[in-house]
Design an enzyme around this catalytic site. Structure first.
Site, PDB file in Angstrom:
ATOM      1  N   GLU A   1      50.601  47.296  44.688  1.00 47.37           N
ATOM      2  CA  GLU A   1      51.251  46.034  45.059  1.00 47.37           C
ATOM      3  C   GLU A   1      52.560  45.843  44.338  1.00 47.37           C
ATOM      4  O   GLU A   1      53.486  45.252  44.861  1.00 47.37           O
ATOM      5  CB  GLU A   1      50.333  44.846  44.733  1.00 47.37           C
ATOM      6  CG  GLU A   1      49.198  44.686  45.695  1.00 47.37           C
ATOM      7  CD  GLU A   1      48.373  43.452  45.391  1.00 47.37           C
ATOM      8  OE1 GLU A   1      48.739  42.687  44.484  1.00 47.37           O
ATOM      9  OE2 GLU A   1      47.367  43.263  46.080  1.00 47.37           O
TER      10      GLU A   1
ATOM     11  N   GLU B   1      43.196  38.964  37.958  1.00 50.42           N
ATOM     12  CA  GLU B   1      42.998  38.227  39.215  1.00 50.42           C
ATOM     13  C   GLU B   1      42.195  39.073  40.195  1.00 50.42           C
ATOM     14  O   GLU B   1      41.222  38.617  40.787  1.00 50.42           O
ATOM     15  CB  GLU B   1      44.344  37.854  39.830  1.00 50.42           C
ATOM     16  CG  GLU B   1      44.240  37.307  41.249  1.00 50.42           C
ATOM     17  CD  GLU B   1      45.454  37.615  42.103  1.00 50.42           C
ATOM     18  OE1 GLU B   1      45.263  38.045  43.267  1.00 50.42           O
ATOM     19  OE2 GLU B   1      46.588  37.423  41.630  1.00 50.42           O
TER      20      GLU B   1
ATOM     21  N   GLU C   1      41.298  48.456  39.169  1.00 42.65           N
ATOM     22  CA  GLU C   1      42.193  47.492  39.795  1.00 42.65           C
ATOM     23  C   GLU C   1      43.620  47.582  39.275  1.00 42.65           C
ATOM     24  O   GLU C   1      44.555  47.217  39.956  1.00 42.65           O
ATOM     25  CB  GLU C   1      41.664  46.063  39.612  1.00 42.65           C
ATOM     26  CG  GLU C   1      40.383  45.799  40.360  1.00 42.65           C
ATOM     27  CD  GLU C   1      40.509  45.980  41.863  1.00 42.65           C
ATOM     28  OE1 GLU C   1      41.472  45.467  42.473  1.00 42.65           O
ATOM     29  OE2 GLU C   1      39.623  46.652  42.444  1.00 42.65           O
TER      30      GLU C   1
END
Length: 168
Positions: free
Chosen positions: A167, A70, A145
């Protein structure tokens, strides 16, 4: 525009239309003739123009790779090759919503704007990102990422870093 069930509109056939009283909208479901992709169109008097593209992304394990993907597809594309086009978009866009989300079995990329020109610009950037991401040309995007080792000075301890890693 007067829509008719079974009619083809730019490659999409209207298969169902229903009045949704709770949100004062007419919902229309279209199906793309060549791919079978489904399109939901909601007509109402809301001033927001909203678009979202979504994909089934069932995970094979718990590594978080779908969430990493994503983020990765939003790191530049064929038409917008900059490292972070969405950071640039936020600076000049009139958007009322701009994000991406990974769920347990799907990933969606929604946008909204009350300004029509801005809306179509956002949609152009998102569609190019999901269909032509730079991850096919630059493998390091996926690596940055997710997670990576980080070492500021050679006497420091090796640490883990990464956008998705932070995250989680």
């Amino acid at each position: 525009m007067d829509y008719k069930i079974g009619t083809n509109y730019n490659g999409f056939v209207l298969v169902r239309e229903e009045n949704i009283k709770e949100v004062n909208s007419i919902a229309r479901i279209f199906e793309h003739e060549k791919t079978g992709a489904r399109l939901l169109h909601m007509e109402n008097d809301d001033t927001n123009k909203v678009f979202s593209i979504g994909f089934k992304t069932p995970p094979e394990d718990s590594t978080g790779v779908m969430h990493i993907l994503e983020h990765s597809v939003l790191c530049g594309s064929r038409k917008f090759p900059t490292k972070e086009p969405f950071v640039e978009l936020v600076k000049g866009s009139l958007n009322t919503f701009l994000n991406a989300m990974t769920f347990s079995d799907k990933t969606i990329y929604p946008i909204a704007s009350q300004n029509e020109k801005d809306f179509f610009n956002l949609m152009d950037v998102y569609l190019d990102a999901v269909f032509y991401p730079n991850i096919y040309k630059t493998k390091e995007i996926l690596m940055q990422e997710g997670w990576h080792y980080d070492l500021e000075k050679k006497e420091d301890e090796l640490t883990y870093k990464g956008v998705v890693y932070n995250e989680m």
